[in-house]
Design an enzyme around this catalytic site. Structure first.
Site, PDB file in Angstrom:
ATOM      1  N   ARG A 166      51.829  36.457  39.923  1.00 51.14           N
ATOM      2  CA  ARG A 166      53.087  36.935  39.358  1.00 51.14           C
ATOM      3  C   ARG A 166      53.578  38.183  40.092  1.00 51.14           C
ATOM      4  O   ARG A 166      52.803  38.896  40.718  1.00 51.14           O
ATOM      5  CB  ARG A 166      52.923  37.230  37.863  1.00 51.14           C
ATOM      6  N   LYS A 188      54.656  32.395  31.903  1.00 48.79           N
ATOM      7  CA  LYS A 188      54.655  33.722  31.298  1.00 48.79           C
ATOM      8  C   LYS A 188      56.067  34.185  30.948  1.00 48.79           C
ATOM      9  O   LYS A 188      56.248  34.997  30.033  1.00 48.79           O
ATOM     10  CB  LYS A 188      53.976  34.724  32.222  1.00 48.79           C
ATOM     11  N   HIS A 198      48.787  37.048  22.456  1.00 47.38           N
ATOM     12  CA  HIS A 198      48.132  36.677  23.709  1.00 47.38           C
ATOM     13  C   HIS A 198      46.637  36.582  23.420  1.00 47.38           C
ATOM     14  O   HIS A 198      45.891  37.539  23.567  1.00 47.38           O
ATOM     15  CB  HIS A 198      48.418  37.728  24.780  1.00 47.38           C
ATOM     16  N   SER A 200      41.350  40.152  31.437  1.00 44.53           N
ATOM     17  CA  SER A 200      40.603  39.404  32.447  1.00 44.53           C
ATOM     18  C   SER A 200      39.189  39.949  32.589  1.00 44.53           C
ATOM     19  O   SER A 200      38.980  41.160  32.662  1.00 44.53           O
ATOM     20  CB  SER A 200      41.328  39.482  33.785  1.00 44.53           C
ATOM     21  N   LYS A 206      37.038  35.963  27.331  1.00 46.34           N
ATOM     22  CA  LYS A 206      37.882  35.349  26.308  1.00 46.34           C
ATOM     23  C   LYS A 206      37.837  33.822  26.381  1.00 46.34           C
ATOM     24  O   LYS A 206      37.643  33.147  25.361  1.00 46.34           O
ATOM     25  CB  LYS A 206      39.323  35.838  26.451  1.00 46.34           C
ATOM     26  N   THR A 207      38.020  33.289  27.587  1.00 47.19           N
ATOM     27  CA  THR A 207      38.030  31.828  27.743  1.00 47.19           C
ATOM     28  C   THR A 207      36.661  31.240  27.431  1.00 47.19           C
ATOM     29  O   THR A 207      36.547  30.236  26.715  1.00 47.19           O
ATOM     30  CB  THR A 207      38.452  31.449  29.176  1.00 47.19           C
ATOM     31  N   ASP A 213      45.259  30.585  25.165  1.00 50.43           N
ATOM     32  CA  ASP A 213      45.992  31.717  25.720  1.00 50.43           C
ATOM     33  C   ASP A 213      47.146  32.249  24.870  1.00 50.43           C
ATOM     34  O   ASP A 213      47.309  33.458  24.754  1.00 50.43           O
ATOM     35  CB  ASP A 213      46.530  31.326  27.100  1.00 50.43           C
ATOM     36  N   ARG A 233      44.002  28.332  40.529  1.00 50.71           N
ATOM     37  CA  ARG A 233      44.214  27.946  39.128  1.00 50.71           C
ATOM     38  C   ARG A 233      44.275  26.434  38.963  1.00 50.71           C
ATOM     39  O   ARG A 233      44.584  25.691  39.892  1.00 50.71           O
ATOM     40  CB  ARG A 233      45.536  28.534  38.622  1.00 50.71           C
TER      41      ARG A 233
END
Length: 660
Positions: free
Chosen positions: A178, A323, A342, A360, A364-365, A379, A444
């Protein structure tokens, strides 16, 4: 030919050489000899044969069990007219009163220019002057299936390949992430008082005129192409609060990415889609004009909330669309008293829901993906009066160093239909090397959420029971788990802390604190305290408990201590889910005032109190005070903002922070 003399070509002898049966051939009345009994195909040309290969089918959808739509049926012709008119309106230039001449289908497959009578309702004469673009047709590839988009990408987009797993590997061009410094939001009477502006805000302003200049540039570019891809899809699995979105793009890669990431409509929903609530014009292959006011590079991502439109110029990175829409939901949902988050979200077999917040590297994932629980989403979520709902229809997973043993669900989800961004693969076998960073470290995979075996479809659940804030503390002073008061939950939610390890320079390794408000400062539109107040109100109303879980270092800071074992963190998360941690005995730590349990099943008790794991107590205290100071400095920007009718709640939140 016949051995029995009953007629030429009637029946062949039963056996031939070496005892093998002979082929039976039979001469029909029309004098044609067929090699088998199957009738010939009903085609006179190879093109007719190819047309028989494909049958008409419904549009691809996200599976939703038990959901029916009471829409009135429309004829195919009427539905097509409505869709084309709506798309033409979306692509209308503001220097002309009408949109372009649009027609469905791939121009490469058109045998001739569409006749005027076929799309007469779209053939318009511009009121200012006749231009080349008003004389041409723009072919619309509308809600194509993954298979169709594969064909388009491989045939027309250099750098697109099918990998050995069946996923589509593609490149995002010069931008592999991004561009937050190139993101602009129109500041007008709609957003002047609502949005978060100024210090610390991700919202960089632009005016209405500049947006329209960039919009015109993007629309003119898209209209100059022979074909554009159009996706009509939804955001938010809560049917009462879903948003209709339209994405107009120039690349099959972008169309497939959004096909996976948004919620896919049923055929009935698509027939009655109508006018979208929000539209993206992705002209990322074309740069913005650097001489345009507010532009600082050839890239610009522009958001106009009053017009409900987003324009992308100068970047082909697909994550800008995902996003960008998340930012839109951060604006639209709170206006409906719905909290946009988020976070990851999963649900136990008994219906207990947990939210996972984390930047990051916090896990979390990994921690929200649990084979013993249903995945609602990884997410983006909403928390309304109905409970929680996933905003998206897919997952966008990091691939760097991906291994089947570490992340089997993500590994297995990378199959036909999945988009692989900027990965490197073997030129012969097409096997992906996930350790390779030649293009970027930000590789990704984007895939539909139903590719995850334990995904809950529809992606909705009851009100959360636990709110888990994850931090990877490289200073080594935060406990592995703490139970938070409501004010502490708000403080740490607004802070959004984790720590990153800086690069090694002359043997010195120094952790760096990172703060991101609401664990997603780059995407929020309102002031962080507004989201925090909504979170606190919902937690209080529905009896949710807040937890701070440190997945970082213990026994010393980064370089001297060691990372807390993932197995221990999983045991802590399991104890939170089961409710057993609520019944533990707690004591309060100094400085941060955190409540830490005396024991957690499966976790060594000595690591629950960070100071016990440090051999150098003085170094521990120095590290603790340093981190507390960083928290206080970061929070200075939020102290002046009042929450509610008086300043009481603000003072409670500030008091919940560290005391040095």
């Amino acid at each position: 030919m016949a051995a029995n003399g009953t007629g030429r070509g009637a029946v062949a002898a039963a056996t031939g050489r070496n005892g093998l049966p002979k082929i039976h051939t039979e001469k029909k009345a029309e004098g044609v000899c067929h090699d088998d009994v199957t009738p010939p195909v009903r085609a006179q040309t190879i093109d007719q044969l190819h047309s028989l290969q494909k049958k008409k089918s419904s549009a691809p959808t996200t599976p939703i069990d038990g959901v029916h739509s009471p829409f009135a049926p429309l004829s195919e012709g009427e539905r097509s007219k409505q869709q084309l008119q709506s798309i033409s309106d979306s692509l209308a230039s503001f220097t002309r009163e009408n949109g372009p001449n649009v027609v469905k289908g791939d121009p490469a497959r058109q045998s001739e220019t569409p006749r005027v009578s076929h799309v007469s309702h779209h053939l318009v004469t511009p009121t200012i002057t006749v231009t080349d673009s008003s004389l041409k047709f723009t072919h619309v590839l509308y809600n194509l299936s993954p298979a169709e988009l594969y064909e388009q990408a491989i045939k027309y987009e250099k750098g697109s390949f099918i990998t050995s797993s069946g996923a589509l590997a593609t490149l995002s061009g010069a931008k592999t992430g991004r561009s937050p410094k190139d993101k602009r939001v129109v500041r007008d009477e709609t957003t002047e008082d609502d949005l978060w502006w100024g210090r610390g805000s991700p919202n960089i302003e632009m005016d209405e005129h500049t947006f329209m200049v960039n919009r015109e540039r993007a629309v003119d570019y898209l209209n100059s192409l022979d074909k554009v891809f159009v996706n009509d899809q939804f955001l938010n699995w809560d049917p009462e609060n879903r948003i209709k979105v339209r994405i107009v793009s120039a690349r099959a890669y972008h169309s497939l990415f959004m096909h996976n990431m948004c919620i896919r409509p049923s055929p009935e929903e698509l027939e009655n889609f109508g006018t979208p609530d929000f539209t993206i014009y992705n002209a990322g292959q074309f740069p913005c004009n650097r001489y345009t006011h507010y532009m600082t590079s050839s890239t610009s991502i522009d958001l106009n909330l009053a017009r409900r439109e987003m324009v992308i110029l100068g970047t082909q990175y697909a994550g800008e669309m995902k996003k960008g829409l998340f930012g839109v939901m951060h604006y639209l949902m709170p206006k409906r008293q719905i909290l946009s988050l988020h976070s990851g979200c999963n649900m136990g077999k008994d219906g207990d829901v947990a939210l996972f917040f984390g930047l990051s590297g916090t896990g979390k994932t990994t921690l929200s993906t649990d084979h013993n629980r249903y995945l609602i989403g990884d997410d983006e979520h909403c928390w309304s009066d109905n409970g929680v709902s996933n905003i998206e229809g897919g997952c966008y997973a990091k691939c760097i160093d991906l291994a089947r043993e570490k992340e089997p669900d993500i590994w297995n989800a990378i199959k036909f239909g999945t988009v692989l961004e900027n990965v490197v693969f073997d030129e012969h076998t097409r096997e992906v090397d996930y350790t390779e960073k030649s293009v970027t470290e930000n590789t990704r995979a984007a895939y539909p959420i139903e590719y995850i075996p334990n995904a809950k479809i529809p992606c909705v659940g009851p009100h959360p029971k636990n709110v888990i804030l994850l931090a990877c503390d490289a200073f080594g002073v935060l406990p592995p788990v703490s139970k938070l008061s409501l004010a502490q939950t708000m403080y740490h939610f607004i802070s959004g802390y984790t720590a990153l390890v800086a690069g090694t320079e002359e043997g010195i390794k120094e952790p760096q604190a990172t703060f991101s408000a609401c664990f997603g400062a780059a995407f929020i539109m309102l002031h962080p305290t507004k989201y925090a107040a909504m979170l606190a109100a919902k937690m209080q109303k529905h009896g949710a408990t807040g937890w701070l879980v440190n997945t970082g270092w213990s026994g010393g800071r980064y370089g001297s201590g060691s990372r807390i074992k993932l197995a221990y963190t999983r045991k802590i998360i399991d104890a939170i889910h089961s409710g057993s941690l609520l019944n533990a005995n707690y004591k309060k730590t100094e400085v941060f005032g955190l409540e830490i349990p005396s024991e957690v099943e499966g976790v060594p008790s000595e690591i629950l109190e960070p100071m016990n794991t440090w051999s150098d107590k003085k170094a521990y205290n120095e590290s603790l005070v340093k981190l507390a100071g960083l928290f206080k400095n970061n929070f200075e920007g939020f102290v002046a903002h009042k929450i509610g009718k008086d300043d009481k709640l603000t003072q409670e939140i500030v008091s919940a922070g560290p005391v040095v």
